[in-house]
Write a protein that holds these residues in place. Sequence first.
Motif, short mmCIF file in Angstrom:
data_model
loop_
_atom_site.label_atom_id
_atom_site.label_comp_id
_atom_site.label_asym_id
_atom_site.label_seq_id
_atom_site.Cartn_x
_atom_site.Cartn_y
_atom_site.Cartn_z
N ASP A 85 0.83 -1.21 0.00
CA ASP A 85 0.00 0.00 0.00
C ASP A 85 0.87 1.26 0.00
O ASP A 85 0.57 2.23 -0.71
CB ASP A 85 -0.93 0.01 1.22
CG ASP A 85 -1.98 -1.09 1.15
OD1 ASP A 85 -2.24 -1.61 0.04
OD2 ASP A 85 -2.54 -1.43 2.21
N ALA A 88 2.33 1.79 -3.38
CA ALA A 88 1.32 2.28 -4.32
C ALA A 88 1.11 3.78 -4.15
O ALA A 88 0.89 4.51 -5.13
CB ALA A 88 0.01 1.54 -4.12
N PRO A 92 2.45 5.91 -7.56
CA PRO A 92 1.10 5.56 -8.05
C PRO A 92 1.04 5.23 -9.54
O PRO A 92 0.18 4.48 -9.97
CB PRO A 92 0.28 6.80 -7.73
CG PRO A 92 1.28 7.91 -7.65
CD PRO A 92 2.51 7.30 -7.07
N ALA A 95 4.38 1.03 -11.87
CA ALA A 95 4.25 -0.33 -11.35
C ALA A 95 5.60 -1.00 -11.18
O ALA A 95 5.83 -1.76 -10.23
CB ALA A 95 3.36 -1.16 -12.28
N GLN A 98 7.10 -0.05 -7.97
CA GLN A 98 6.43 -0.72 -6.86
C GLN A 98 6.96 -2.15 -6.69
O GLN A 98 7.20 -2.61 -5.57
CB GLN A 98 4.92 -0.75 -7.08
CG GLN A 98 4.26 0.62 -7.01
CD GLN A 98 2.76 0.54 -7.22
OE1 GLN A 98 2.08 -0.29 -6.62
NE2 GLN A 98 2.22 1.40 -8.07
N LEU A 152 0.49 -5.86 -10.83
CA LEU A 152 1.54 -4.86 -11.06
C LEU A 152 2.32 -5.18 -12.34
O LEU A 152 2.69 -4.27 -13.09
CB LEU A 152 2.48 -4.82 -9.86
CG LEU A 152 1.93 -4.17 -8.59
CD1 LEU A 152 2.90 -4.35 -7.42
CD2 LEU A 152 1.65 -2.68 -8.82
#
Length: 205
Positions: A85, A88, A92, A95, A98, A152
């Motif tokens: 989270d 993310a 944002p 991907a 992340q 993702l």
Amino acid sequence: MTNTDDRGGRAGRQSRVAKLPPRERILDAAEELFSREGIKAVGVQAIADRAETTKMALYRHFATKDALVEEWLRIVAADYTAVFDRLAETHPDDARAQILGMARFIADGLPGISHRGCPFINSLAELPDRAHPARRLIEAHKAGQLRRLTGLCARAGLSDPDEAAAEITFVLEGAQVSAQNGSVGRAGERLMRIVAAVLDRHAAA
């Protein structure tokens, strides 16, 4: 003769423990003892003693030891979900960042795992019954983590998101086992290189 540092350490812990609600003290003690000694080796009385409470008080919050184990592992799983989270929120629209961020989180945690082991791996070894609630929790958590990685990978535009996520999962899980058994040196560095290579290969394809 008692060492003054030991007295200070015990006093400091007692002060911290006293500030926690009983349920949190029990979970804190369970986390420490389960991680250090294993689930089977730790009895309810030992947890109550470490939490500076009684068995009766423990059973008011957790009907059984299995329920306490399940709640402990639920908290561990939630910590991993929180990392996804946070990544993310931080990246944002990226991907790939992340995914690499999650890999970095695992890599940075390997030194701790080398001493205490992964709580999921250790718990699975002690819970052979596939119907055990704590084992089902671990399996559901791992399946959810794979789904999130797959999503993702799809957002990163990889050619085969399912395959890429599976490969990354193998690397993340394998690095933790290797760190725990000491079989591979520089596991964190290798983990990061392999995950980046998986992303590049699938992006190129």
